[in-house]
Design a protein around this motif. Sequence first.
Motif, PDB file in Angstrom:
ATOM      1  N   LEU A 313       0.838  -1.208   0.000  1.00 50.29           N
ATOM      2  CA  LEU A 313       0.000   0.000   0.000  1.00 50.29           C
ATOM      3  C   LEU A 313       0.868   1.251   0.000  1.00 50.29           C
ATOM      4  CD1 LEU A 313      -2.791   1.295   0.160  1.00 50.29           C
ATOM      5  CD2 LEU A 313      -2.639   1.135   2.647  1.00 50.29           C
ATOM      6  N   GLY A 314       1.936   1.233   0.769  1.00 53.41           N
ATOM      7  CA  GLY A 314       2.840   2.375   0.799  1.00 53.41           C
ATOM      8  C   GLY A 314       3.507   2.613  -0.546  1.00 53.41           C
ATOM      9  N   MET A 315       3.809   1.552  -1.273  1.00 49.71           N
ATOM     10  CA  MET A 315       4.419   1.688  -2.594  1.00 49.71           C
ATOM     11  C   MET A 315       3.450   2.317  -3.585  1.00 49.71           C
ATOM     12  SD  MET A 315       6.327  -2.011  -2.715  1.00 49.71           S
ATOM     13  CE  MET A 315       7.308  -1.708  -4.164  1.00 49.71           C
ATOM     14  N   ILE A 316       2.160   1.959  -3.475  1.00 48.28           N
ATOM     15  CA  ILE A 316       1.157   2.515  -4.383  1.00 48.28           C
ATOM     16  C   ILE A 316       0.920   3.997  -4.102  1.00 48.28           C
ATOM     17  CG2 ILE A 316      -1.272   2.375  -5.087  1.00 48.28           C
ATOM     18  CD1 ILE A 316      -1.159  -0.612  -4.471  1.00 48.28           C
ATOM     19  N   LEU A 317       0.883   4.350  -2.823  1.00 52.45           N
ATOM     20  CA  LEU A 317       0.579   5.734  -2.440  1.00 52.45           C
ATOM     21  C   LEU A 317       1.788   6.657  -2.549  1.00 52.45           C
ATOM     22  CD1 LEU A 317      -1.586   5.111   0.762  1.00 52.45           C
ATOM     23  CD2 LEU A 317      -2.398   5.660  -1.537  1.00 52.45           C
ATOM     24  N   ALA A 318       2.989   6.082  -2.635  1.00 52.15           N
ATOM     25  CA  ALA A 318       4.215   6.881  -2.536  1.00 52.15           C
ATOM     26  C   ALA A 318       4.293   7.969  -3.595  1.00 52.15           C
ATOM     27  CB  ALA A 318       5.434   5.960  -2.636  1.00 52.15           C
ATOM     28  N   ILE A 319       4.003   7.629  -4.866  1.00 54.77           N
ATOM     29  CA  ILE A 319       4.196   8.595  -5.951  1.00 54.77           C
ATOM     30  C   ILE A 319       3.202   9.755  -5.877  1.00 54.77           C
ATOM     31  CG2 ILE A 319       4.231   8.904  -8.448  1.00 54.77           C
ATOM     32  CD1 ILE A 319       5.358   6.110  -8.703  1.00 54.77           C
ATOM     33  N   PRO A 320       1.872   9.504  -5.764  1.00 53.19           N
ATOM     34  CA  PRO A 320       0.975  10.667  -5.646  1.00 53.19           C
ATOM     35  C   PRO A 320       1.232  11.518  -4.417  1.00 53.19           C
ATOM     36  CG  PRO A 320      -0.232   8.593  -5.336  1.00 53.19           C
ATOM     37  CD  PRO A 320       1.114   8.250  -5.860  1.00 53.19           C
ATOM     38  N   ILE A 321       1.604  10.896  -3.292  1.00 53.42           N
ATOM     39  CA  ILE A 321       1.918  11.684  -2.091  1.00 53.42           C
ATOM     40  C   ILE A 321       3.147  12.550  -2.346  1.00 53.42           C
ATOM     41  CG2 ILE A 321       2.774  11.527   0.276  1.00 53.42           C
ATOM     42  CD1 ILE A 321       0.997   9.093   0.664  1.00 53.42           C
ATOM     43  N   MET A 322       4.155  11.961  -2.993  1.00 52.64           N
ATOM     44  CA  MET A 322       5.367  12.715  -3.294  1.00 52.64           C
ATOM     45  C   MET A 322       5.076  13.850  -4.270  1.00 52.64           C
ATOM     46  SD  MET A 322       8.423  12.629  -2.214  1.00 52.64           S
ATOM     47  CE  MET A 322      10.083  13.170  -2.556  1.00 52.64           C
ATOM     48  N   GLY A 323       4.181  13.599  -5.237  1.00 52.78           N
ATOM     49  CA  GLY A 323       3.800  14.643  -6.180  1.00 52.78           C
ATOM     50  C   GLY A 323       3.132  15.817  -5.482  1.00 52.78           C
ATOM     51  N   ILE A 324       2.227  15.527  -4.537  1.00 47.25           N
ATOM     52  CA  ILE A 324       1.552  16.587  -3.775  1.00 47.25           C
ATOM     53  C   ILE A 324       2.549  17.340  -2.907  1.00 47.25           C
ATOM     54  CG2 ILE A 324      -0.147  17.017  -1.959  1.00 47.25           C
ATOM     55  CD1 ILE A 324      -1.747  14.644  -3.075  1.00 47.25           C
ATOM     56  N   LEU A 325       3.451  16.600  -2.251  1.00 47.19           N
ATOM     57  CA  LEU A 325       4.464  17.232  -1.401  1.00 47.19           C
ATOM     58  C   LEU A 325       5.366  18.158  -2.219  1.00 47.19           C
ATOM     59  CD1 LEU A 325       5.870  17.465   1.338  1.00 47.19           C
ATOM     60  CD2 LEU A 325       7.246  15.476   0.730  1.00 47.19           C
ATOM     61  N   THR A 326       5.719  17.760  -3.439  1.00 47.59           N
ATOM     62  CA  THR A 326       6.560  18.589  -4.298  1.00 47.59           C
ATOM     63  C   THR A 326       5.858  19.886  -4.663  1.00 47.59           C
ATOM     64  OG1 THR A 326       7.593  16.599  -5.224  1.00 47.59           O
ATOM     65  CG2 THR A 326       7.864  18.631  -6.457  1.00 47.59           C
ATOM     66  N   LEU A 338      14.027  22.662  -1.719  1.00 48.71           N
ATOM     67  CA  LEU A 338      13.706  21.236  -1.607  1.00 48.71           C
ATOM     68  C   LEU A 338      12.770  20.798  -2.725  1.00 48.71           C
ATOM     69  CD1 LEU A 338      13.185  20.705   2.243  1.00 48.71           C
ATOM     70  CD2 LEU A 338      15.001  19.754   0.804  1.00 48.71           C
ATOM     71  N   GLY A 339      11.784  21.642  -3.057  1.00 49.96           N
ATOM     72  CA  GLY A 339      10.862  21.322  -4.153  1.00 49.96           C
ATOM     73  C   GLY A 339      11.579  21.207  -5.476  1.00 49.96           C
ATOM     74  N   ILE A 340      12.527  22.127  -5.713  1.00 44.46           N
ATOM     75  CA  ILE A 340      13.312  22.073  -6.957  1.00 44.46           C
ATOM     76  C   ILE A 340      14.158  20.803  -6.995  1.00 44.46           C
ATOM     77  CG2 ILE A 340      15.160  23.213  -8.243  1.00 44.46           C
ATOM     78  CD1 ILE A 340      14.084  25.879  -7.205  1.00 44.46           C
ATOM     79  N   LEU A 341      14.700  20.421  -5.836  1.00 42.04           N
ATOM     80  CA  LEU A 341      15.503  19.192  -5.761  1.00 42.04           C
ATOM     81  C   LEU A 341      14.683  17.962  -6.128  1.00 42.04           C
ATOM     82  CD1 LEU A 341      18.130  17.695  -4.884  1.00 42.04           C
ATOM     83  CD2 LEU A 341      17.164  17.637  -2.573  1.00 42.04           C
ATOM     84  N   LEU A 342      13.433  17.897  -5.668  1.00 38.16           N
ATOM     85  CA  LEU A 342      12.600  16.712  -5.880  1.00 38.16           C
ATOM     86  C   LEU A 342      11.966  16.663  -7.263  1.00 38.16           C
ATOM     87  CD1 LEU A 342      10.736  16.571  -2.439  1.00 38.16           C
ATOM     88  CD2 LEU A 342      12.736  15.260  -3.150  1.00 38.16           C
ATOM     89  N   SER A 343      11.782  17.823  -7.900  1.00 29.67           N
ATOM     90  CA  SER A 343      11.032  17.873  -9.154  1.00 29.67           C
ATOM     91  C   SER A 343      11.921  17.568 -10.355  1.00 29.67           C
ATOM     92  CB  SER A 343      10.385  19.253  -9.337  1.00 29.67           C
ATOM     93  OG  SER A 343      11.373  20.241  -9.538  1.00 29.67           O
ATOM     94  N   LYS A 344      11.257  17.128 -11.426  1.00 31.81           N
ATOM     95  CA  LYS A 344      11.977  16.894 -12.673  1.00 31.81           C
ATOM     96  C   LYS A 344      12.419  18.202 -13.305  1.00 31.81           C
ATOM     97  CE  LYS A 344       8.620  14.337 -14.272  1.00 31.81           C
ATOM     98  NZ  LYS A 344       7.781  13.506 -15.147  1.00 31.81           N
ATOM     99  N   GLN A 345      11.647  19.261 -13.099  1.00 30.97           N
ATOM    100  CA  GLN A 345      11.986  20.554 -13.694  1.00 30.97           C
ATOM    101  C   GLN A 345      13.309  21.079 -13.151  1.00 30.97           C
ATOM    102  OE1 GLN A 345       8.690  23.174 -12.997  1.00 30.97           O
ATOM    103  NE2 GLN A 345       7.228  21.881 -14.100  1.00 30.97           N
ATOM    104  N   GLY A 346      13.542  20.830 -11.863  1.00 37.16           N
ATOM    105  CA  GLY A 346      14.794  21.269 -11.268  1.00 37.16           C
ATOM    106  C   GLY A 346      15.998  20.607 -11.906  1.00 37.16           C
ATOM    107  N   PHE A 347      15.873  19.327 -12.230  1.00 36.04           N
ATOM    108  CA  PHE A 347      16.966  18.605 -12.870  1.00 36.04           C
ATOM    109  C   PHE A 347      17.113  19.055 -14.332  1.00 36.04           C
ATOM    110  CE2 PHE A 347      16.583  16.054  -9.186  1.00 36.04           C
ATOM    111  CZ  PHE A 347      17.780  15.363  -9.052  1.00 36.04           C
ATOM    112  N   ASP A 348      15.963  19.259 -15.003  1.00 38.78           N
ATOM    113  CA  ASP A 348      16.010  19.654 -16.414  1.00 38.78           C
ATOM    114  C   ASP A 348      16.640  21.033 -16.592  1.00 38.78           C
ATOM    115  OD1 ASP A 348      14.786  17.293 -17.041  1.00 38.78           O
ATOM    116  OD2 ASP A 348      12.761  18.131 -17.122  1.00 38.78           O
TER     117      ASP A 348
END
Length: 351
Positions: A313-326, A338-348
């Motif tokens: 259950l934690g694996m399923i919820l991990a991505i949407p929760i992380m998306g909201i947190l970002t 921290l948001g820039i670090l976690l997001s794809k835009q920050g890396f791009d």
Amino acid sequence: MISNRKLLFSITAIILSVYFLFLGLSKAKGFFAPLITAVILSLVVLPLSKRLENFMKRPLAALLNSLLLFVISIGFMTLISFQIRSFTEDWPKIQETMKPKIEQLKTFALEHTPLESKDIKEAQNNSSIKDARISERVTTFISKLSSFIANYLLTFVYVFFLLNYRHIFRNFLLRIMPDKKKNTVETIISKSAKVAPQYLIGKLMLMALLAVLYSVGLGISGVNNFILVSVIAALLTLIPYVGNVIGFTMAVAFGFLSSGDITVLIGIALTFTITQFVESYVLQPYVVGDRVDVHPFFVILVVILGNMVWGILGMILAIPIMGILTVVLLHINELRPLGILLSKQGFDNNK
């Protein structure tokens, strides 16, 4: 010297805080897991609920959406149970088919490894379950099943209340924030509410395409019930990374173990290898795309962390929760790095 001590103290405090946070979440799984699941599911059906509210009262719309999610979940579990029942019925045939291969494997192990016959016999004896252990396992299973059913039903009750009384939570957040921060809070709420449905829409489209690809490959390979196996394997991709392994294992169980034909195993391996390549480099970027702004590196980390805290259950919820947190971190100036670090835009942006 004093500044170094303060830095060391701050780092230690942060590490301990994070550790006890996740330890607490793990211990309080029975309370938080159904609640967080309900929050994500509520966000997923929120657009539909808003449309229904144009034709009916909000409580009725919330009730219909809760029932819709309940029916969908029942259908998914029915598919899984049907496949398990089919596997159980084929088990005698699988044992008979695999018996010569197991004997060949034992012979190979005895000839090419330090193992001796007594070691294999001891392993077989140790794997046999005593009556007392069976009774203990049955009791544990019944206890866990009761807890699962209670949390399962409670989740849909939460969904109803979250949809019906969502304005209360929104007004609460707006009231506790200063006036100059209200526009930022409105933006965070609006964007966060879109993360889960966007992710699900992309995932549903991806699963439909994967089901077609799996069906073609497994059908040609000669897997029994290949359409049902393909649909379940596609649905299991909701569990990042691990779902693909489970799907492959299930296909092997219904293909190679039932027939014992090595060509079927080769066909299954090729099907999953080619499909995973197409998913990773063609379908995932264009179908799911940037619906959830989290870099793949941190996706892997949060999936592993979700498994450690709440299992599958934690694996399923991990991505949407992380998306909201970002989204939240990107809109708070103090936490934006921290948001820039976690997001794809920050890396791009740093390419």
